[in-house]
Write a protein that holds these residues in place. Sequence first.
Motif, PDB file in Angstrom:
ATOM      1  N   ILE A   1       0.873  -1.158   0.000  1.00 35.78           N
ATOM      2  CA  ILE A   1       0.000   0.000   0.000  1.00 35.78           C
ATOM      3  C   ILE A   1       0.917   1.216   0.000  1.00 35.78           C
ATOM      4  N   LEU A   2       0.751   2.072  -0.994  1.00 36.76           N
ATOM      5  CA  LEU A   2       1.549   3.284  -1.109  1.00 36.76           C
ATOM      6  C   LEU A   2       0.626   4.452  -0.782  1.00 36.76           C
TER       7      LEU A   2
ATOM      8  N   ILE B   1      -2.191   3.927  -3.522  1.00 36.17           N
ATOM      9  CA  ILE B   1      -1.932   3.006  -4.627  1.00 36.17           C
ATOM     10  C   ILE B   1      -1.738   1.612  -4.039  1.00 36.17           C
ATOM     11  N   VAL B   2      -2.369   0.614  -4.655  1.00 45.04           N
ATOM     12  CA  VAL B   2      -2.128  -0.790  -4.318  1.00 45.04           C
ATOM     13  C   VAL B   2      -1.188  -1.324  -5.392  1.00 45.04           C
ATOM     14  N   ALA B   3      -0.062  -1.877  -4.956  1.00 45.13           N
ATOM     15  CA  ALA B   3       0.979  -2.283  -5.898  1.00 45.13           C
ATOM     16  C   ALA B   3       1.541  -3.659  -5.560  1.00 45.13           C
TER      17      ALA B   3
ATOM     18  N   GLY C   1       1.950  -3.962 -14.953  1.00 43.23           N
ATOM     19  CA  GLY C   1       1.345  -4.892 -13.997  1.00 43.23           C
ATOM     20  C   GLY C   1       1.752  -4.644 -12.560  1.00 43.23           C
ATOM     21  N   VAL C   2       2.372  -3.505 -12.282  1.00 42.41           N
ATOM     22  CA  VAL C   2       2.826  -3.185 -10.933  1.00 42.41           C
ATOM     23  C   VAL C   2       1.692  -2.604 -10.090  1.00 42.41           C
ATOM     24  N   PHE C   3       0.893  -1.731 -10.678  1.00 47.66           N
ATOM     25  CA  PHE C   3      -0.199  -1.092  -9.946  1.00 47.66           C
ATOM     26  C   PHE C   3      -1.508  -1.819 -10.226  1.00 47.66           C
ATOM     27  N   LEU C   4      -2.272  -2.055  -9.153  1.00 48.24           N
ATOM     28  CA  LEU C   4      -3.557  -2.745  -9.257  1.00 48.24           C
ATOM     29  C   LEU C   4      -4.736  -1.807  -9.071  1.00 48.24           C
ATOM     30  N   ALA C   5      -4.573  -0.768  -8.273  1.00 44.83           N
ATOM     31  CA  ALA C   5      -5.641   0.204  -8.001  1.00 44.83           C
ATOM     32  C   ALA C   5      -4.997   1.476  -7.475  1.00 44.83           C
ATOM     33  N   SER C   6      -5.665   2.607  -7.724  1.00 45.34           N
ATOM     34  CA  SER C   6      -5.150   3.876  -7.206  1.00 45.34           C
ATOM     35  C   SER C   6      -6.270   4.903  -7.200  1.00 45.34           C
TER      36      SER C   6
ATOM     37  N   ILE D   1       9.881  -1.181  -4.926  1.00 42.34           N
ATOM     38  CA  ILE D   1       8.829  -0.192  -4.668  1.00 42.34           C
ATOM     39  C   ILE D   1       9.446   1.169  -4.343  1.00 42.34           C
ATOM     40  N   GLU D   2      10.499   1.187  -3.557  1.00 40.49           N
ATOM     41  CA  GLU D   2      11.171   2.451  -3.224  1.00 40.49           C
ATOM     42  C   GLU D   2      11.722   3.111  -4.491  1.00 40.49           C
TER      43      GLU D   2
END
Length: 98
Positions: free
Chosen positions: A3-4, A49-51, A33-38, A59-60
């Motif tokens: 979770i970002l 962001i869900v990643a 395909g890294v991000f699923l929702a934002s 991620i960093e």
Amino acid sequence: MFILELSYTAPLDAVDAVLPDHVVWLDDLYAQGVFLASGRKEPRDGGVIVAVAEDRARIEEITAGDPFVKAGVCAYRVTEFIATKTAPTLEPYRETLP
């Protein structure tokens, strides 16, 4: 899974000035395909962001490349978690505890 959480560190007019570049950055990471929702938080003081990625270091690296970060208008809080239960559409991202 990660979770970002973005928190704006500048006025909204400064954030909005960088928003088009941020959206292009988001679109690229969705395509990878890294991000699923934002989306933006309500009230509008940041976003979430869900990643998914192989590790926190990746991620960093990704968050450091956000145009919002480069422009100095947001800061990230990264939370890693093990998704042991998911909706059926997220089953490919389900994990088991070690």
